[in-house]
Design a protein around this motif. Structure first.
Motif, PDB file in Angstrom:
ATOM      1  N   LYS A 100       6.437   9.368  -0.660  1.00  0.00           N
ATOM      2  CA  LYS A 100       6.904   9.788  -1.992  1.00  0.00           C
ATOM      3  C   LYS A 100       6.253   8.969  -3.100  1.00  0.00           C
ATOM      4  CE  LYS A 100      11.485  11.399  -0.674  1.00  0.00           C
ATOM      5  NZ  LYS A 100      12.904  11.042  -0.622  1.00  0.00           N
ATOM      6  N   ASP A 101       5.875   7.739  -2.807  1.00  0.00           N
ATOM      7  CA  ASP A 101       5.339   6.852  -3.838  1.00  0.00           C
ATOM      8  C   ASP A 101       4.092   6.146  -3.322  1.00  0.00           C
ATOM      9  OD1 ASP A 101       4.938   5.301  -6.055  1.00  0.00           O
ATOM     10  OD2 ASP A 101       6.928   4.410  -6.067  1.00  0.00           O
ATOM     11  N   HIS A 102       3.054   6.936  -3.014  1.00  0.00           N
ATOM     12  CA  HIS A 102       1.844   6.382  -2.413  1.00  0.00           C
ATOM     13  C   HIS A 102       0.989   5.586  -3.396  1.00  0.00           C
ATOM     14  CE1 HIS A 102       0.986  10.505  -3.718  1.00  0.00           C
ATOM     15  NE2 HIS A 102      -0.148  10.007  -4.120  1.00  0.00           N
ATOM     16  N   ARG A 103       1.299   5.646  -4.690  1.00  0.00           N
ATOM     17  CA  ARG A 103       0.553   4.812  -5.646  1.00  0.00           C
ATOM     18  C   ARG A 103       1.030   3.364  -5.589  1.00  0.00           C
ATOM     19  NH1 ARG A 103       1.268   9.437  -9.349  1.00  0.00           N
ATOM     20  NH2 ARG A 103       3.284   8.460  -9.545  1.00  0.00           N
ATOM     21  N   GLN A 104       2.311   3.193  -5.341  1.00  0.00           N
ATOM     22  CA  GLN A 104       2.898   1.860  -5.324  1.00  0.00           C
ATOM     23  C   GLN A 104       2.723   1.157  -3.966  1.00  0.00           C
ATOM     24  OE1 GLN A 104       7.087  -0.082  -6.786  1.00  0.00           O
ATOM     25  NE2 GLN A 104       7.018   2.076  -6.486  1.00  0.00           N
ATOM     26  N   PHE A 105       2.798   1.945  -2.897  1.00  0.00           N
ATOM     27  CA  PHE A 105       2.741   1.407  -1.534  1.00  0.00           C
ATOM     28  C   PHE A 105       1.500   1.947  -0.838  1.00  0.00           C
ATOM     29  CE2 PHE A 105       7.287   1.988  -2.575  1.00  0.00           C
ATOM     30  CZ  PHE A 105       7.741   0.690  -2.441  1.00  0.00           C
ATOM     31  N   ARG A 106       0.712   1.063  -0.240  1.00  0.00           N
ATOM     32  CA  ARG A 106      -0.478   1.488   0.503  1.00  0.00           C
ATOM     33  C   ARG A 106      -0.391   0.966   1.931  1.00  0.00           C
ATOM     34  NH1 ARG A 106      -2.619  -1.106  -3.521  1.00  0.00           N
ATOM     35  NH2 ARG A 106      -3.874  -2.469  -2.221  1.00  0.00           N
ATOM     36  N   ILE A 115      -0.535  -2.372   8.221  1.00  0.00           N
ATOM     37  CA  ILE A 115      -0.393  -3.304   7.092  1.00  0.00           C
ATOM     38  C   ILE A 115       0.034  -2.520   5.861  1.00  0.00           C
ATOM     39  CG2 ILE A 115      -1.612  -4.935   5.599  1.00  0.00           C
ATOM     40  CD1 ILE A 115      -3.625  -5.278   7.978  1.00  0.00           C
ATOM     41  N   LEU A 116       1.037  -3.043   5.185  1.00  0.00           N
ATOM     42  CA  LEU A 116       1.516  -2.436   3.941  1.00  0.00           C
ATOM     43  C   LEU A 116       1.181  -3.382   2.797  1.00  0.00           C
ATOM     44  CD1 LEU A 116       3.188  -0.144   2.593  1.00  0.00           C
ATOM     45  CD2 LEU A 116       5.150  -1.666   2.798  1.00  0.00           C
ATOM     46  N   THR A 117       0.542  -2.831   1.754  1.00  0.00           N
ATOM     47  CA  THR A 117       0.204  -3.619   0.574  1.00  0.00           C
ATOM     48  C   THR A 117       0.920  -3.032  -0.636  1.00  0.00           C
ATOM     49  OG1 THR A 117      -1.972  -4.098   1.491  1.00  0.00           O
ATOM     50  CG2 THR A 117      -1.695  -4.483  -0.861  1.00  0.00           C
ATOM     51  N   ILE A 118       1.488  -3.913  -1.435  1.00  0.00           N
ATOM     52  CA  ILE A 118       2.158  -3.521  -2.673  1.00  0.00           C
ATOM     53  C   ILE A 118       1.572  -4.383  -3.785  1.00  0.00           C
ATOM     54  CG2 ILE A 118       4.369  -3.259  -3.857  1.00  0.00           C
ATOM     55  CD1 ILE A 118       5.674  -3.354  -1.016  1.00  0.00           C
ATOM     56  N   ASP A 119       1.052  -3.738  -4.830  1.00  0.00           N
ATOM     57  CA  ASP A 119       0.421  -4.449  -5.944  1.00  0.00           C
ATOM     58  C   ASP A 119       1.429  -4.821  -7.024  1.00  0.00           C
ATOM     59  OD1 ASP A 119      -2.222  -4.312  -4.947  1.00  0.00           O
ATOM     60  OD2 ASP A 119      -2.363  -2.233  -5.611  1.00  0.00           O
ATOM     61  N   ASN A 120       0.955  -5.650  -7.936  1.00  0.00           N
ATOM     62  CA  ASN A 120       1.718  -6.048  -9.131  1.00  0.00           C
ATOM     63  C   ASN A 120       3.044  -6.730  -8.795  1.00  0.00           C
ATOM     64  OD1 ASN A 120      -0.293  -4.928 -10.847  1.00  0.00           O
ATOM     65  ND2 ASN A 120       0.584  -2.906 -10.458  1.00  0.00           N
ATOM     66  N   ILE A 121       2.988  -7.644  -7.864  1.00  0.00           N
ATOM     67  CA  ILE A 121       4.169  -8.427  -7.509  1.00  0.00           C
ATOM     68  C   ILE A 121       3.990  -9.818  -8.114  1.00  0.00           C
ATOM     69  CG2 ILE A 121       5.544  -9.409  -5.639  1.00  0.00           C
ATOM     70  CD1 ILE A 121       5.675  -6.373  -5.692  1.00  0.00           C
ATOM     71  N   GLU A 122       4.812 -10.139  -9.098  1.00  0.00           N
ATOM     72  CA  GLU A 122       4.693 -11.421  -9.796  1.00  0.00           C
ATOM     73  C   GLU A 122       5.648 -12.472  -9.235  1.00  0.00           C
ATOM     74  OE1 GLU A 122       2.736 -12.157 -12.471  1.00  0.00           O
ATOM     75  OE2 GLU A 122       1.883 -10.169 -12.805  1.00  0.00           O
TER      76      GLU A 122
END
Length: 136
Positions: A100-106, A115-122
């Motif tokens: 549903k949210d393939h832009r946020q979760f790769r 492997i799951l990558t999630i961007d913009n994690i501060e």
């Protein structure tokens, strides 16, 4: 002024205690003991305690390893491809959320691991919020 335990042995003992905590009640008790002993905890100490919660959440979602670096969170799922985890409701829910949210979760496969990558994690808090989304 910053909170810091200058006695190395004492600090290492507290880290060891923190690392061995296995449930929320024990973690809350540990946090209260620190507050009783040292006063209000600085953000760095609160975040360290939050890392324990993040680790528990990651394990509950099937991650063997979780890295936070370079504004990314990288989760390594259970390495055994025949694990029952991959047939579980938890994994099915994760796949649904990712679809549903393939832009946020790769998700990708690398070195025979998922492997799951999630961007913009501060922060640890943002990391925890993203993992909570995967629970559905």
């Amino acid at each position: 002024d910053s909170f810091y335990i200058s006695n190395v042995a004492e600090r290492m003992d507290l880290y060891r205690q923190l690392d061995q905590i296995e449930n929320e009640n024990a973690l809350a008790s540990f946090e209260n003991q620190l507050k009783d002993r040292f006063g209000p905890l600085p953000p760095e100490s609160v975040e360290l305690i939050e890392v324990v919660r993040l680790r528990w959440l990651a394990v509950s979602l099937g991650f063997e390893k979780l890295l936070l670096k370079g504004r990314k969170m990288i989760g390594y799922f259970i390495s055994d491809p025949d694990s029952d985890f991959y047939k579980s409701l938890v994994f099915g829910t994760i796949l649904t959320v990712i679809q549903k949210d393939h832009r946020q979760f790769r998700m990708k496969e690398g070195n025979n691991r998922l492997i799951l990558t999630i961007d913009n994690i501060e922060t640890v808090y943002e990391a925890k919020d993203k993992l909570l989304l995967l629970k559905g």
